[in-house]
Scaffold this active site. Structure first.
Site, PDB file in Angstrom:
ATOM      1  N   GLY B 195       0.796  -1.226   0.000  1.00 22.52           N
ATOM      2  CA  GLY B 195       0.000   0.000   0.000  1.00 22.52           C
ATOM      3  C   GLY B 195       0.822   1.266   0.000  1.00 22.52           C
ATOM      4  O   GLY B 195       1.968   1.271  -0.447  1.00 22.52           O
ATOM      5  N   LEU B 221      -3.546  -5.254  -5.986  1.00 18.88           N
ATOM      6  CA  LEU B 221      -2.450  -4.315  -5.793  1.00 18.88           C
ATOM      7  C   LEU B 221      -1.307  -4.957  -5.016  1.00 18.88           C
ATOM      8  O   LEU B 221      -1.514  -5.530  -3.952  1.00 18.88           O
ATOM      9  CB  LEU B 221      -3.001  -3.115  -5.012  1.00 18.88           C
ATOM     10  N   ASP B 222      -0.113  -4.843  -5.522  1.00 24.17           N
ATOM     11  CA  ASP B 222       1.096  -5.304  -4.824  1.00 24.17           C
ATOM     12  C   ASP B 222       1.110  -6.812  -4.591  1.00 24.17           C
ATOM     13  O   ASP B 222       1.869  -7.304  -3.763  1.00 24.17           O
ATOM     14  CB  ASP B 222       1.275  -4.591  -3.465  1.00 24.17           C
ATOM     15  N   GLU B 223       0.285  -7.556  -5.298  1.00 22.92           N
ATOM     16  CA  GLU B 223       0.272  -8.999  -5.074  1.00 22.92           C
ATOM     17  C   GLU B 223       0.626  -9.814  -6.303  1.00 22.92           C
ATOM     18  O   GLU B 223       0.463 -11.038  -6.325  1.00 22.92           O
ATOM     19  CB  GLU B 223      -1.082  -9.429  -4.504  1.00 22.92           C
TER      20      GLU B 223
END
Lengths: 277, 277, 277, 277
Positions: B195, B221-223
């Protein structure tokens, strides 16, 4: 099912992977892991294959020998714990790290004994019920001292020797008998600080990183094939004793890692270098 | 002689390496580099082979398709510079590092343009004679903003997108159109500090190491699948701004490394992970 | 409020910290950061203090000089951007990294120009509107070539020189004029692989880690005080060109880091070493 | 001459270094090492001074208390080996590393005993002639189990507890009794992979680096002040068991390093963070 490791080093030739994997396939062997490397400059091929299945070792070796170039080296290793002898002087960190890993079952070997030119480390070694041989070098020529050590090694039937901070130089003759089977830890990031007192040398030079190098021993001190290296950042506030203190951690981790690679038959020696899968 | 890269991912089966290398051998192709990996848990096989020789691409692909499992994915790549579009916001370090490498000929690609939601980076980009597209997001819904960007990407015929600190979240629809072709740099050692404001989060948590992660972008997101990560040691004396400053070095090196791996066709996406040869 | 950096190196003596901080306290100056180091072996004291407040530089220096040992070196630095000249040959990675950081405002300096013995890097440098001086060494003795360069440096009033892969050896005389003000990047983990072609040397030696070293230049090639070092793990599959490629990343990060330390007045030279706060 | 460590944490105020060093100077004490840090955001000052000389501890503490802000914390530590109890479950690597270092005299402490909820590690511990307390948790509520452990800790007069892979969560009450004196090793790079089975989590996420974190234990699991962290690069070929195997090396080095910092009184706890000199 039984598991085997096949190690092949050979002059490079078109179709080698195909020919080797065909032989394994026809025998219905199951490849679990396969690694290859070609040294293009020297036209040399290296392959390590882990497979499962039922084999006649002699038949498989025969078939491989017929199908790959004549100058190849082939090893076929079944489940086998290597027999290891450790040599040390007075420092305990590298030796202790191996002993504690061994005790936990982490390293796939049998330690046959520890040989030292001092009696200092006996209490540590005997905690682990491992024979300790104190062979003092006092009053002995190198040759006579080594003869005593070689006698023990032969009695014990050592396959691999680990110099866990053994601070004496081995003769060519000694090294020759255990060609590519003696692992040494040098307390510097070789080839920086060859020779004695590397931490003092590093301190004097004002380096910002110190390191350690595990290598096979050959005739030239500190110049054998490198197996593993690692480093640690330091700064101006480190005395050479501080460097030595943090350096010991690097040394023990690097030596144990190199030993583990050798025990798992992952290391090819290739001239003065290693190929590691 | 021409050089090709063959990428195969396939359900695992006995004899795959043999069958594939046989096909190459019969066609007298010269294997330069060969890597395989088997994910035993998911019974999945990955192979990347670099070879030289004369081929008909269609014939070779046909023969491969016939001889390996039906659900396989096969790519055969000749010499090809990928077409890349970079997206950025206001920060220059990651973008600048790619531009300077590109200018030196280090990265095997064509940069078609840079798209940003601000005009800040125009002077930097135009130094390198690369088209700059300022697509402000002000007053636009996400969908409308993305539509403008997608228009440019389609005009330019982008194959790979690099988010060089592009600080906006992409919609599922956008991501879907460039599945496994969008590389992002996240300014933390994922999955720590997912995040916003990871350096502020890291500062607050009092970590002793900071990192950066380059990954493909997917819906979460971010995964997405991680391509490369690296870290840097810090201490209590670092403010979050100091962390950000040293973090930028990690970010730019990691992003450029990940981009290079993608440009050299070394990266397989495998579920939410990568296999990298 | 104005910010100053006070640098003191001095023979060690009881009470130095007390005496120096007393002087600052009496003048109501606010210490923001304070670092000390005592080299016990050589009985040498180093201190770097960042403080805020209103001062008369001459008065403060006078008071300090009276109160600390006679052989001390004291510097008091106000807000000041150092004037830097970069020297390069043909390789762009280290130079480019500095230019791109400079362009982003990351480095607190003024680049006065780039000098090279080739014209290769002119297009890169001129993108950033920085004067480029092509001083070919062809047909010139070292002395004559250096004389031309020295002329430019004097005209430009250079304070710090950065050898961003400048592949020529500087004469003692040249080095002497910019004592402890010339930063070089050596493409190895010094003192390993001193001299020419370190990556070829490293390849031949079969090392498992490569590195880079930023140092001040003194009369002995590659033996000046080390400012920063870093390394990267490699394996047997790296050709010397691969080593060079990954090595370039280490080189550029290390050189820029060292330059930044010098620009922030964090580096003391102490014999053949550095003390860095 | 006797050596002392003075630790001061205090609200920040102009002149603190001056006032403290003046007191030491007037008493003719010889400062060997001096470190300060100011957390500007929270206006908090930290200082660790190592000095030699003859003192009355009470007089010196009195004088310091009068001269620095009222809310300060002052500790004055003479030569003292801390009394340490280790807690473990079944895994031996972290415990073994501490035992072997202790045996070599490397760690400045007295180990009073090892407590475990299993009897597995008794043979290892008893090799080193250290009392082993097997306190099974079977059939006991947490409170009752902890009560037994607390009884032993009180009998032994433990000052510092080390959780060397002790796989049970401690109650708030337990933690409170040993506030900032319980060191834990978490087998991930916190705050990534909080909670159970971090290697399985890391494997599932496909990370390219694994790590370990030593921290003080507070009420929130895995959220206490971090003392030390380190990492290791891995790749897609690592199973979670491989990650665990290389992770153990990181864990043991990080835990021993953190313990050493605590034993040398180098660690201040500052909210949820540490300041380490």
């Amino acid at each position: 099912m039984k598991q085997f490791i096949l190690l092949i080093s050979s002059p490079d030739k078109k179709g080698l992977v195909y020919k080797i994997t065909e032989i394994l396939y026809r025998r219905e062997l199951n490849i679990i892991k396969n690694d290859e490397f070609v040294d293009g400059e020297n036209s040399k091929f290296f392959m390590r294959t882990v497979f499962e299945g039922e084999i006649s070792k002699d038949e498989l070796l025969n078939e491989l020998e017929i199908n790959i170039p004549a100058q190849s080296t082939i090893s076929l290793i079944g489940e086998h714990k290597k027999s290891v002898v450790l040599l040390a002087t007075k420092e305990s960190h590298a030796l202790g790290d191996i002993l504690i890993r061994y005790d936990s079952g982490e390293l796939n070997m049998n330690i046959l004994g520890v040989i030292s030119n001092y009696d200092t480390l006996r209490p540590l070694v005997e905690k682990f019920d491992i024979p300790y041989f104190h062979i003092s070098h006092e009053g002995l020529e190198r040759e006579a001292h080594e003869k005593e050590i070689l006698g023990i090694l032969q009695d014990l039937k050592a396959e691999v020797l680990v110099l866990a901070k053994y601070m004496r130089i081995l003769s060519s003759d000694f090294v020759h008998r255990y060609q590519n089977r003696i692992i040494n830890i040098h307390h510097s990031f070789l080839p920086a600080f060859i020779g004695a007192n590397p931490y003092k040398q590093a301190f004097k030079r004002g380096v910002k990183i110190i390191g350690a190098t595990a290598h096979f021993v050959n005739n030239n001190l500190d110049e054998g094939p490198i197996i593993a290296q690692d480093v640690k950042h330091i700064d101006h506030s480190y005395s050479w004793k501080d460097m030595q203190k943090v350096g010991k951690d690097v040394e023990k981790i690097v030596l144990s890692a190199a030993l583990n690679l050798v025990l798992e038959d992952r290391v090819f020696v290739h001239g003065n270098k290693t190929v590691i899968f």
